[in-house]
Write an enzyme that holds these catalytic residues in place. Sequence first.
Site, PDB file in Angstrom:
ATOM      1  N   LYS A 111      -6.753  -4.028   2.744  1.00 16.85           N
ATOM      2  CA  LYS A 111      -5.500  -4.324   2.424  1.00 16.85           C
ATOM      3  C   LYS A 111      -4.737  -5.638   3.394  1.00 16.85           C
ATOM      4  O   LYS A 111      -4.111  -6.290   2.874  1.00 16.85           O
ATOM      5  CB  LYS A 111      -4.562  -3.191   3.097  1.00 16.85           C
TER       6      LYS A 111
ATOM      7  N   ARG B  29      -8.218  -1.411 -10.814  1.00 15.34           N
ATOM      8  CA  ARG B  29      -8.661  -0.539 -11.957  1.00 15.34           C
ATOM      9  C   ARG B  29      -7.516  -0.045 -12.983  1.00 15.34           C
ATOM     10  O   ARG B  29      -6.327  -0.853 -12.797  1.00 15.34           O
ATOM     11  CB  ARG B  29      -8.891   0.857 -11.157  1.00 15.34           C
TER      12      ARG B  29
ATOM     13  N   GLU C 228       3.499  -4.066  10.151  1.00 16.13           N
ATOM     14  CA  GLU C 228       4.487  -4.971   9.362  1.00 16.13           C
ATOM     15  C   GLU C 228       5.724  -4.599   9.795  1.00 16.13           C
ATOM     16  O   GLU C 228       5.953  -3.455  10.286  1.00 16.13           O
ATOM     17  CB  GLU C 228       3.929  -4.668   7.760  1.00 16.13           C
TER      18      GLU C 228
HETATM   19  C1  MV4 Z   1       5.660  -0.025   3.412  1.00 16.10           C
HETATM   20  C2  MV4 Z   1       6.969   0.654   3.349  1.00 16.10           C
HETATM   21  C3  MV4 Z   1       8.070  -0.015   4.133  1.00 16.10           C
HETATM   22  N1  MV4 Z   1       7.746  -1.194   4.589  1.00 16.10           N
HETATM   23  N2  MV4 Z   1       5.604  -1.221   4.060  1.00 16.10           N
HETATM   24  C4  MV4 Z   1       3.672   3.457   1.188  1.00 16.10           C
HETATM   25  C5  MV4 Z   1       2.072   3.364   0.584  1.00 16.10           C
HETATM   26  C6  MV4 Z   1       1.639   2.160   0.513  1.00 16.10           C
HETATM   27  N3  MV4 Z   1       1.153   1.757  -0.539  1.00 16.10           N
HETATM   28  C7  MV4 Z   1       2.780   1.301   1.232  1.00 16.10           C
HETATM   29  N4  MV4 Z   1       3.986   2.319   1.535  1.00 16.10           N
HETATM   30  C8  MV4 Z   1       4.802   1.550   2.074  1.00 16.10           C
HETATM   31  N5  MV4 Z   1       4.836   0.442   2.778  1.00 16.10           N
HETATM   32  C9  MV4 Z   1       6.446  -1.756   4.693  1.00 16.10           C
HETATM   33  N6  MV4 Z   1       6.203  -3.004   5.288  1.00 16.10           N
HETATM   34  C10 MV4 Z   1       7.203   1.919   2.599  1.00 16.10           C
HETATM   35  C11 MV4 Z   1       6.129   2.204   2.149  1.00 16.10           C
HETATM   36  C12 MV4 Z   1       6.451   3.689   1.455  1.00 16.10           C
HETATM   37  C13 MV4 Z   1       6.294   3.749  -0.044  1.00 16.10           C
HETATM   38  C14 MV4 Z   1       5.877   2.742  -0.935  1.00 16.10           C
HETATM   39  C15 MV4 Z   1       5.852   2.865  -2.170  1.00 16.10           C
HETATM   40  C16 MV4 Z   1       6.112   4.382  -2.603  1.00 16.10           C
HETATM   41  C17 MV4 Z   1       6.569   5.201  -1.949  1.00 16.10           C
HETATM   42  C18 MV4 Z   1       6.727   5.023  -0.639  1.00 16.10           C
HETATM   43  C19 MV4 Z   1       7.260   6.042   0.379  1.00 16.10           C
HETATM   44  C20 MV4 Z   1       6.984   5.882   1.471  1.00 16.10           C
HETATM   45  C21 MV4 Z   1       6.699   4.748   2.226  1.00 16.10           C
END
Ligand code: MV4
Length: 484
Positions: free
Chosen positions: A117, A293, A201
């Site tokens: 990542k 994928r 982040e």
């Molecule tokens: C984040 C975020 C807020 N700020 N990054 C969740 C899974 C991973 N793929 C990335 N995620 C998140 N990253 C920053 N800098 C909030 C989430 C996140 C989220 C993202 C997409 C879909 C659902 C989520 C639920 C909680 C937190």
Amino acid sequence: MAKIKKILIANRGEIALRIIRACKELDIVSAVVYSTVDAKGVWVRKADEAYVMDGDPIQAYLNYERIIALAKEIGVDAIHPGYGFLSESAEFAQYCEDNGIIFIGPKPEHIALFGDKMASKVAMQEVGVPVVGGSEDPITDINVAKQIAKDIGFPVIIKAAFGGGGRGMRIVAKEEEFEEMFEAATNEAVKFFGKGDAFVEKYIKNPRHIEVQIVADKFGNVVHLGERDCSIQRRHQKVIEIAPSPLLSEEVRKELYRVSTKAMFRLGYESVGTIEFLVDEDDNFFFIEMNTRVQVEHPITEIISGIDIIQRMIQIAEGDKLIFMQDEIRTRGYAIEFRINAEDPRKGFQPSPGKITTYLAPGGPGVRIDSAAYKDYVIPGNYDSMVGKLIVWALDWPGVVNKARRALDEFIVGGIPTNIPLHRKIVRDLDFIEGKFNTTYLDKKLDDMLEDMVFDIEYKEEGEDNEEAARVAAIVGAMNYMRG
Ligand code: MV4
């Protein structure tokens, strides 16, 4: 490049069936490996050839020495990994190549890059994609990490470099909590992924999760097939996906497409892939990760674009040039996918595998079902709980919501509890109807929705006939209708 004549599918369930369908339409022989618990899987019967893998039911789809040995023995040209299992193993992709078998997917180096990542963030930033501000090297020293967090400003989010599914992730609201959270995140990362590398982040509040579907051939032709809104999730599991995103501004949409295709061109990416972004409340967007994928939610993009993503993926692997350029691609209307899971919303969504005693899938115009379920099928408890996917399409957003309501009310799955009652609540929720949702939507609404959810407990009776089930469905449909 040689034409692919025979494909081995290293997967199971609905995606195995989906790949078999593409093979048949392309006149390619399909073979599957299957575990002993999957012997009754409909895809095992529909494949041209099927080979049982004795022993551990999960290893049946993961043991790649065994899978490649079989592939050579039965003379396959290519392997399709589907999603999950071996689909994002750079090692497996390389092993296929080393054994003269085409891996239907991206190059091993791209799988490896996007599996990290942190490295993928740096790589994407270098090719002009906005990323969330934060640390750019793996941090092991907690004091260094804390200093970076202070520089960024709280709240921050700690993420595992090799994580996924929300594991190894912690939101830190203030400085005093940082140490504890950092320990927790890295310990979890070591436990689940074997590597504790983490990065920090800026935390984005209430983001929407938007992803862009990319298709790229071996000749540097890169196109996008529009975006999907995957904001409606529960515990980092997608529940509903929508294409296109109903409330995304045209400026943001255009920029997302521009940076996505440019980046994939500059990185020399090939095959299909999905670039995930967070879009904040002020319409700023940031790359978070890339999936190398085919995704569970690919059908909604197929429906609005008319392009068969699995066929395209196979043909790209075969060395075909794209037969359409960006200006020939049009999307039309809206599609929604509902993941139908064998899980009990009343028991904290705990998985509920078991025998499906009644099964009546919806149909009619604008309805697609991707599922390996049938009456009397026993969902094994060894894998994820997805029973299938309901995909609906209509020309406009209000139309597709109505379509979804109708199709969900028709759907009968008896014998096991499913999340269909939750879906029926969501498509009646005013915010959903207005297209207003972000990644916090389900967390905020779930308790209220559970409060007066209608469960089709009547379906649980074993041995009931379809007439009885249809009668019950009519009652449930009427109840849902009355409740608006
Ligand atoms: C984040 C975020 C807020 N700020 N990054 C969740 C899974 C991973 N793929 C990335 N995620 C998140 N990253 C920053 N800098 C909030 C989430 C996140 C989220 C993202 C997409 C879909 C659902 C989520 C639920 C909680 C937190």
